[in-house]
Enzyme design. Structure first.
Site, PDB file in Angstrom:
ATOM      1  N   ARG A 154     102.881  81.094  70.616  1.00 42.91           N
ATOM      2  CA  ARG A 154     101.963  82.228  70.587  1.00 42.91           C
ATOM      3  C   ARG A 154     101.579  82.686  72.005  1.00 42.91           C
ATOM      4  O   ARG A 154     101.505  83.874  72.294  1.00 42.91           O
ATOM      5  CB  ARG A 154     100.704  81.828  69.791  1.00 42.91           C
ATOM      6  CG  ARG A 154      99.697  82.909  69.535  1.00 42.91           C
ATOM      7  CD  ARG A 154      98.664  82.439  68.477  1.00 42.91           C
ATOM      8  NE  ARG A 154      98.162  81.083  68.726  1.00 42.91           N
ATOM      9  CZ  ARG A 154      97.153  80.788  69.558  1.00 42.91           C
ATOM     10  NH1 ARG A 154      96.544  81.749  70.212  1.00 42.91           N
ATOM     11  NH2 ARG A 154      96.761  79.539  69.718  1.00 42.91           N
ATOM     12  N   CYS A 162      85.593  62.225  76.458  1.00 40.51           N
ATOM     13  CA  CYS A 162      84.717  62.650  77.552  1.00 40.51           C
ATOM     14  C   CYS A 162      83.446  61.809  77.675  1.00 40.51           C
ATOM     15  O   CYS A 162      83.092  61.340  78.766  1.00 40.51           O
ATOM     16  CB  CYS A 162      84.348  64.120  77.372  1.00 40.51           C
ATOM     17  SG  CYS A 162      83.779  64.528  75.717  1.00 40.51           S
ATOM     18  N   HIS A 202      77.836  67.142  79.710  1.00 42.50           N
ATOM     19  CA  HIS A 202      77.239  66.287  78.692  1.00 42.50           C
ATOM     20  C   HIS A 202      76.171  65.395  79.334  1.00 42.50           C
ATOM     21  O   HIS A 202      76.279  65.037  80.502  1.00 42.50           O
ATOM     22  CB  HIS A 202      78.299  65.365  78.084  1.00 42.50           C
ATOM     23  CG  HIS A 202      79.315  66.044  77.232  1.00 42.50           C
ATOM     24  ND1 HIS A 202      79.299  67.393  76.958  1.00 42.50           N
ATOM     25  CD2 HIS A 202      80.398  65.548  76.569  1.00 42.50           C
ATOM     26  CE1 HIS A 202      80.334  67.688  76.165  1.00 42.50           C
ATOM     27  NE2 HIS A 202      81.006  66.597  75.924  1.00 42.50           N
TER      28      HIS A 202
END
Lengths: 364, 364
Positions: free
Chosen positions: A56, A145, A258
């Site tokens: 794509r 993460c 975070h």
């Protein structure tokens, strides 16, 4: 299916010191974009950069270092002559293509969860367990993460006194769910500010001025996959398969970076000053605590920056053997792209180099 | 100074069952506004409503129940003939005026922290320790918002098995810092969305797409006042002065409603199903957990609603004697205004009524 064939161990686990042919798989995603930026920023020795993406996106061009690169579709021939593949296109893409790339002779550093718990695949945080990286058979996994950020802070403490138990509650930004989730947070926040009713399409609920428990699939024990990743990956990275850890993962309306509220129990008291001194010197960690100014890490402090910021290190009021602390780290950077590139740099430097391992048995 | 005179115990701790003269001190604040709404919504027996505020706001008028009330300045004469004062104008205002109002014969239900730890002042969550309310000497303290929400969930569990230790990390909305903080979050969020640099004036840092540790003053032990309130107030409300509790309080970019990640350790295993059944029946608590749909409490679920929503009750993976759970509650409503009005309602009903106490020794 070629994917079922075993991957032979490479003749050398290291990457050559000449400029490398680097493929970035998933080049158009949030982590892919950060990988491209960091390769340039860190002067990674790139002979040729090959952006790969789904059919794509293939054919689109992409600016990098003043040149225009055409995105190529991922296919077996794309890995011929490639030295290292930085993969960040999701688990199913990695499961399909990482073995193909490895058999073609490339070292794949994979950001997905596909191979993390595979006993034949090293799971590496270069500051924590650099020695593990060299045991690869063509694929090295980049941890989750929140786990990367956590282990950077646990490892220096564990090097001094064994950890008995870890409890963690996370504050995870929209970036952890990708670029589209960040854009949705922006859009729906504007909707709320304009008095409208936010309707989410990317995330399961609107994150605008709202928050919710991490929506990864739930297991029978009531924990979501994200929480179990923290348990299992921390054990593997730290080399402590019996480590006790329980996590609550929460998505918060922060765009990037975070945070984690961490309680660490030892078998004996750990003086706060000693912990503070260890963390102040720990690789990849920045001590950000000013009690006089009531100033501790915030997501905006670490956005776009390398280190994990830690602060408010204090004695747990409910347990003489436990410490409490707070940390923030850029999820896309150290939580994903930077860690992957640091693994590649480690393989170039070779086993003797290390980058500051602090665990017993580390290469530093 | 009249404030130094001891307040005599009232002839009866109850409020009369006739319509009452109700003063709202701090009527223009976020909690004051919610008090006015709830008095109407709950058909509280109001004979006369007297809004009191600082001289700055006095003279302004205020719509309530289809009438227009003129805000009067707080002064000693304002409390003459008043039955109950709902005070929500901050600690220094309460310290000055609550004893004056009590000596004038009113019962003061105080939302500030001024009297909470005074051994002569009851600290009450009507669902948890209703019996304590009747031991007042004219002043009853309303607990800290996060503590109210927490004790509603701890008390039903503690009624079955003694709690050994509680660890909590909070996700506190802007509403906890008042109406101006909510407005600042809105404004600075728009600034960030428009590409500008957010500069905070109400809160110490911009909360727009950001978060930070609660900024209340830090104590020598490294904890902020908000965190120590959770420890000390929970002990007092639960009647367990030795309870071990450690908290990390965090301000998040949510407009209204606080959330808490809670770990509760007992002296023995507590089956999850048993905890779930207890909480499903507990007064003031709503079980909101659908594991099949991965659907648990969010701030938007409880905004403007009475109950504390709890979910994701699960066995702690790191300790066989501990449970983990997640809760959300409207900070302005049950965390402040509703709890204060419920205390007044309790005093009208009298000691035999209770509102569903679940602790041993409670009035239920």
């Amino acid at each position: 299916m070629t994917a079922a064939q075993p991957v032979p161990a490479p003749p050398s686990p290291c990457l050559p010191s000449r400029p490398l042919r680097v493929a970035v798989l998933g080049a158009t995603g949030a982590v892919g974009q950060e990988l491209l930026e960091l390769l340039a920023e860190r002067n990674f020795p790139v002979a040729e950069l090959i952006p790969l993406a789904s059919p794509r996106s293939a054919g689109q061009s992409l600016a990098w270092q003043g040149t225009s690169l055409v995105i190529r579709p991922v296919e077996a021939s794309a890995f011929e002559g490639v030295d290292v593949v930085l993969a960040s296109a999701g688990g199913s893409v990695s499961r399909q293509w990482a073995p193909v790339a490895a058999r073609a002779g490339a070292v794949v550093i994979d950001n997905s969860s596909a191979f993390r718990m595979d006993p034949e695949v090293p799971l590496v945080v270069p500051e924590v367990n650099p020695e593990a990286a060299f045991a690869h058979r063509g694929i090295i996994a980049n941890p989750n993460c929140t786990t990367i950020l956590l282990t950077l802070v646990l490892a220096p403490l564990a090097s001094r006194r064994a950890i008995r138990r870890v409890l963690v509650s996370t504050y995870q930004s929209a970036s952890g769910a990708g670029a589209r989730a960040m854009e949705e947070l922006r859009q729906l926040s504007r909707t709320v500010l304009d008095g409208g009713e936010p309707v989410s399409e990317v995330l399961p609920h609107s994150l605008a001025f709202n928050l919710f428990l991490h929506n990864s699939p739930l297991q029978d024990n009531g924990y979501c996959e994200e929480e179990l990743k923290m348990l299992n990956e921390t054990r593997k990275i730290m080399g402590t398969p019996e480590l006790r850890l329980s996590a609550t993962c929460v998505r918060v309306p922060v765009l990037r970076a975070h945070s984690e509220s961490v309680n660490i129990e030892f078998h004996e008291p750990f003086p706060v000053q000693e912990a503070r001194a260890l963390l102040a010197e720990a690789p990849g960690v920045e001590l950000l605590e000013n009690f006089e100014a009531n100033r501790f890490p915030m997501p905006t402090d670490v956005t776009g920056r390398d280190p994990v910021a830690v602060g408010r290190i204090r004695q747990d009021l409910s347990d003489a053997n436990a410490l409490e602390l707070w940390l923030c780290g850029d999820q896309i950077r150290k939580g994903a792209a930077l860690n992957a590139i640091q693994i590649a740099e480690l393989l170039i430097q070779g086993p003797a180099a290390g980058t500051g391992a602090v665990l017993p048995g580390g290469a530093a």
